[in-house]
Design a protein around this motif. Structure first.
Motif, PDB file in Angstrom:
ATOM      1  N   MET A   1       5.476 -16.232   6.144  1.00  0.00           N
ATOM      2  CA  MET A   1       4.010 -16.210   6.140  1.00  0.00           C
ATOM      3  C   MET A   1       3.473 -15.019   6.917  1.00  0.00           C
ATOM      4  SD  MET A   1       2.857 -20.228   6.395  1.00  0.00           S
ATOM      5  CE  MET A   1       3.913 -20.673   7.778  1.00  0.00           C
ATOM      6  N   LEU A   2       4.060 -14.740   8.076  1.00  0.00           N
ATOM      7  CA  LEU A   2       3.608 -13.623   8.896  1.00  0.00           C
ATOM      8  C   LEU A   2       3.799 -12.289   8.181  1.00  0.00           C
ATOM      9  CD1 LEU A   2       4.825 -14.481  12.508  1.00  0.00           C
ATOM     10  CD2 LEU A   2       2.473 -14.068  11.783  1.00  0.00           C
ATOM     11  N   VAL A   3       4.997 -12.080   7.669  1.00  0.00           N
ATOM     12  CA  VAL A   3       5.308 -10.815   7.001  1.00  0.00           C
ATOM     13  C   VAL A   3       4.455 -10.648   5.751  1.00  0.00           C
ATOM     14  CG1 VAL A   3       7.102  -9.513   5.805  1.00  0.00           C
ATOM     15  CG2 VAL A   3       7.639 -10.693   7.935  1.00  0.00           C
ATOM     16  N   GLY A   4       4.293 -11.732   4.996  1.00  0.00           N
ATOM     17  CA  GLY A   4       3.463 -11.670   3.797  1.00  0.00           C
ATOM     18  C   GLY A   4       2.015 -11.334   4.125  1.00  0.00           C
ATOM     19  N   MET A   5       1.509 -11.912   5.200  1.00  0.00           N
ATOM     20  CA  MET A   5       0.127 -11.642   5.607  1.00  0.00           C
ATOM     21  C   MET A   5      -0.068 -10.171   5.953  1.00  0.00           C
ATOM     22  SD  MET A   5      -2.030 -13.425   8.705  1.00  0.00           S
ATOM     23  CE  MET A   5      -0.975 -12.737   9.991  1.00  0.00           C
ATOM     24  N   VAL A   6       0.857  -9.623   6.711  1.00  0.00           N
ATOM     25  CA  VAL A   6       0.755  -8.216   7.108  1.00  0.00           C
ATOM     26  C   VAL A   6       0.892  -7.305   5.891  1.00  0.00           C
ATOM     27  CG1 VAL A   6       1.803  -6.377   8.470  1.00  0.00           C
ATOM     28  CG2 VAL A   6       1.599  -8.670   9.443  1.00  0.00           C
ATOM     29  N   ALA A   7       1.838  -7.619   5.010  1.00  0.00           N
ATOM     30  CA  ALA A   7       2.089  -6.765   3.842  1.00  0.00           C
ATOM     31  C   ALA A   7       0.902  -6.755   2.881  1.00  0.00           C
ATOM     32  CB  ALA A   7       3.342  -7.241   3.116  1.00  0.00           C
ATOM     33  N   LEU A   8       0.330  -7.917   2.613  1.00  0.00           N
ATOM     34  CA  LEU A   8      -0.804  -7.975   1.690  1.00  0.00           C
ATOM     35  C   LEU A   8      -2.027  -7.285   2.282  1.00  0.00           C
ATOM     36  CD1 LEU A   8      -0.508 -11.577   0.215  1.00  0.00           C
ATOM     37  CD2 LEU A   8      -0.174  -9.409  -0.975  1.00  0.00           C
ATOM     38  N   THR A   9      -2.206  -7.441   3.577  1.00  0.00           N
ATOM     39  CA  THR A   9      -3.317  -6.738   4.224  1.00  0.00           C
ATOM     40  C   THR A   9      -3.099  -5.228   4.153  1.00  0.00           C
ATOM     41  OG1 THR A   9      -3.621  -8.600   5.742  1.00  0.00           O
ATOM     42  CG2 THR A   9      -4.649  -6.517   6.352  1.00  0.00           C
ATOM     43  N   GLY A  10      -1.845  -4.812   4.307  1.00  0.00           N
ATOM     44  CA  GLY A  10      -1.525  -3.392   4.200  1.00  0.00           C
ATOM     45  C   GLY A  10      -1.843  -2.847   2.820  1.00  0.00           C
ATOM     46  N   GLN A  11      -1.544  -3.618   1.781  1.00  0.00           N
ATOM     47  CA  GLN A  11      -1.870  -3.187   0.426  1.00  0.00           C
ATOM     48  C   GLN A  11      -3.379  -3.030   0.251  1.00  0.00           C
ATOM     49  OE1 GLN A  11       1.207  -6.165  -1.500  1.00  0.00           O
ATOM     50  NE2 GLN A  11       0.483  -4.765  -3.066  1.00  0.00           N
ATOM     51  N   TRP A  12      -4.110  -3.968   0.790  1.00  0.00           N
ATOM     52  CA  TRP A  12      -5.572  -3.903   0.711  1.00  0.00           C
ATOM     53  C   TRP A  12      -6.092  -2.679   1.461  1.00  0.00           C
ATOM     54  CZ3 TRP A  12      -8.929  -4.200   4.934  1.00  0.00           C
ATOM     55  CH2 TRP A  12     -10.295  -4.306   4.629  1.00  0.00           C
ATOM     56  N   TRP A  13      -5.545  -2.434   2.639  1.00  0.00           N
ATOM     57  CA  TRP A  13      -6.005  -1.325   3.487  1.00  0.00           C
ATOM     58  C   TRP A  13      -5.663   0.032   2.880  1.00  0.00           C
ATOM     59  CZ3 TRP A  13      -2.967   1.834   7.134  1.00  0.00           C
ATOM     60  CH2 TRP A  13      -3.768   2.608   7.970  1.00  0.00           C
ATOM     61  N   LEU A  14      -4.621   0.098   2.086  1.00  0.00           N
ATOM     62  CA  LEU A  14      -4.179   1.353   1.491  1.00  0.00           C
ATOM     63  C   LEU A  14      -5.298   2.024   0.710  1.00  0.00           C
ATOM     64  CD1 LEU A  14      -1.880   3.345   0.749  1.00  0.00           C
ATOM     65  CD2 LEU A  14      -1.352   1.858  -1.195  1.00  0.00           C
ATOM     66  N   ASP A  15      -6.088   1.246  -0.001  1.00  0.00           N
ATOM     67  CA  ASP A  15      -7.149   1.806  -0.850  1.00  0.00           C
ATOM     68  C   ASP A  15      -8.549   1.565  -0.295  1.00  0.00           C
ATOM     69  OD1 ASP A  15      -5.370   2.762  -2.870  1.00  0.00           O
ATOM     70  OD2 ASP A  15      -5.102   0.686  -3.514  1.00  0.00           O
ATOM     71  N   ARG A  16      -8.638   0.853   0.805  1.00  0.00           N
ATOM     72  CA  ARG A  16      -9.957   0.560   1.394  1.00  0.00           C
ATOM     73  C   ARG A  16      -9.905   0.863   2.885  1.00  0.00           C
ATOM     74  NH1 ARG A  16      -8.396  -3.398  -1.970  1.00  0.00           N
ATOM     75  NH2 ARG A  16      -9.677  -3.910  -3.776  1.00  0.00           N
ATOM     76  N   ARG A  17      -9.995   2.124   3.240  1.00  0.00           N
ATOM     77  CA  ARG A  17      -9.848   2.530   4.638  1.00  0.00           C
ATOM     78  C   ARG A  17     -11.158   2.340   5.408  1.00  0.00           C
ATOM     79  NH1 ARG A  17      -5.202   5.634   5.367  1.00  0.00           N
ATOM     80  NH2 ARG A  17      -3.704   5.030   3.775  1.00  0.00           N
ATOM     81  N   LYS A  18     -11.697   1.133   5.365  1.00  0.00           N
ATOM     82  CA  LYS A  18     -12.932   0.864   6.095  1.00  0.00           C
ATOM     83  C   LYS A  18     -12.664   0.629   7.580  1.00  0.00           C
ATOM     84  CE  LYS A  18     -15.343  -1.149   2.127  1.00  0.00           C
ATOM     85  NZ  LYS A  18     -16.058  -2.343   1.581  1.00  0.00           N
ATOM     86  N   PHE A  19     -11.431   0.301   7.894  1.00  0.00           N
ATOM     87  CA  PHE A  19     -11.059   0.051   9.280  1.00  0.00           C
ATOM     88  C   PHE A  19      -9.976   1.043   9.697  1.00  0.00           C
ATOM     89  CE2 PHE A  19     -12.559  -3.974   7.613  1.00  0.00           C
ATOM     90  CZ  PHE A  19     -13.376  -4.460   8.624  1.00  0.00           C
ATOM     91  N   LYS A  20      -9.965   1.393  10.983  1.00  0.00           N
ATOM     92  CA  LYS A  20      -8.895   2.223  11.507  1.00  0.00           C
ATOM     93  C   LYS A  20      -7.613   1.401  11.603  1.00  0.00           C
ATOM     94  CE  LYS A  20     -11.931   5.253  14.198  1.00  0.00           C
ATOM     95  NZ  LYS A  20     -12.264   5.767  15.549  1.00  0.00           N
ATOM     96  N   LYS A  21      -6.495   2.091  11.621  1.00  0.00           N
ATOM     97  CA  LYS A  21      -5.196   1.409  11.652  1.00  0.00           C
ATOM     98  C   LYS A  21      -5.078   0.459  12.828  1.00  0.00           C
ATOM     99  CE  LYS A  21      -1.820   3.858  13.020  1.00  0.00           C
ATOM    100  NZ  LYS A  21      -0.829   4.955  13.043  1.00  0.00           N
ATOM    101  N   ASP A  22      -5.482   0.903  14.010  1.00  0.00           N
ATOM    102  CA  ASP A  22      -5.374   0.052  15.186  1.00  0.00           C
ATOM    103  C   ASP A  22      -6.256  -1.188  15.076  1.00  0.00           C
ATOM    104  OD1 ASP A  22      -3.656   1.921  16.143  1.00  0.00           O
ATOM    105  OD2 ASP A  22      -4.976   2.702  17.709  1.00  0.00           O
ATOM    106  N   GLN A  23      -7.401  -1.038  14.420  1.00  0.00           N
ATOM    107  CA  GLN A  23      -8.281  -2.187  14.219  1.00  0.00           C
ATOM    108  C   GLN A  23      -7.646  -3.207  13.288  1.00  0.00           C
ATOM    109  OE1 GLN A  23     -11.743   0.082  12.815  1.00  0.00           O
ATOM    110  NE2 GLN A  23     -12.894  -0.661  14.588  1.00  0.00           N
TER     111      GLN A  23
END
Length: 224
Positions: A174-196
């Motif tokens: 669950m943890l790894v899946g959550m991080v990975a899916l969020t990463g996919q979303w962030w890849l094309d929607r850079r509304k937040f900085k990486k640290d955020q």
């Protein structure tokens, strides 16, 4: 005088173009084909990329591609293997230092986001389609490998908190899946900085873990 200089320059340019270029060595040609294939796989995916296209982009004939990789599948396997090594290398390094579970969670999350930020093309290759019947080298299998590493960390943390360590595997997924899916979303929607992004992920994961029930149950049972 100017016309004479121009004529001389034109002749020199034609002579330079007619001079045979140095041929690439075998390893150089292989690296060139890998670079060409990597870009095509990232842009178009495995299915839409053809050997003809790889050969044309590299300015070689199709047999050269087959000679080095045996076909599109072989080239794809090499490209994916390199991306997996890069991703796993970063995450493994983040988990090497013996630190508290919270710090390790932050490091692993940032390692994945670092990879996405620094190598978006490589990440797109991993999350795109893979050859039919291929059981390894997919993004799912990569995440499975990461989850195994996280599982051991969670099991130790659960023991300290009086929770059942046998449930660590499902929580790791669950943890790894959550991080990975969020990463996919962030890849094309850079509304937040990486640290955020990392901070929000760890906040949800950690505060959720710190408040786990010893014996979780559903409030309403599903109708059967």
């Amino acid at each position: 005088m100017d016309q004479t200089v121009q004529v001389t320059a034109d002749r020199a340019d034609r002579a330079d173009r007619s001079r045979p270029r140095a041929r690439m060595t075998g390893p150089e040609r292989r690296e060139q084909l890998i670079a060409v294939g990597r870009k095509l796989f990232a842009d178009k995916g495995f299915e839409a990329t053809t050997v003809e296209e790889v050969a044309a982009k590299a300015n070689v004939s199709k047999p050269v591609v087959y000679e080095h990789f045996g076909g599109k599948e072989g080239l794809y396997a090499v490209v994916v293997d390199r991306e997996i090594q890069a991703l796993m290398g970063g995450i493994s390094a983040a988990l090497e230092e013996p630190e508290g579970a919270r710090v390790l969670l932050e490091r692993a999350t940032l390692a994945l986001l670092d990879y996405i930020e620094n190598d978006p093309s490589g990440f797109r290759i991993l999350v795109r389609d893979s050859p039919p019947g291929q059981s390894t080298g997919s993004f799912a299998s990569v995440l499975g490998d990461v989850a195994v590493q996280v599982e051991h960390l969670l099991a130790a943390e659960f023991k300290q908190r009086g929770l059942d360590p046998k449930s660590a595997p499902i929580h790791a997924q669950m943890l790894v899946g959550m991080v990975a899916l969020t990463g996919q979303w962030w890849l094309d929607r850079r509304k937040f900085k990486k640290d955020q992004v990392a901070a929000h992920l760890v906040n949800l994961a950690w505060n959720g873990l710190s408040g786990l029930d010893r014996a979780p149950r559903l409030v309403t049972l599903p109708h059967r």
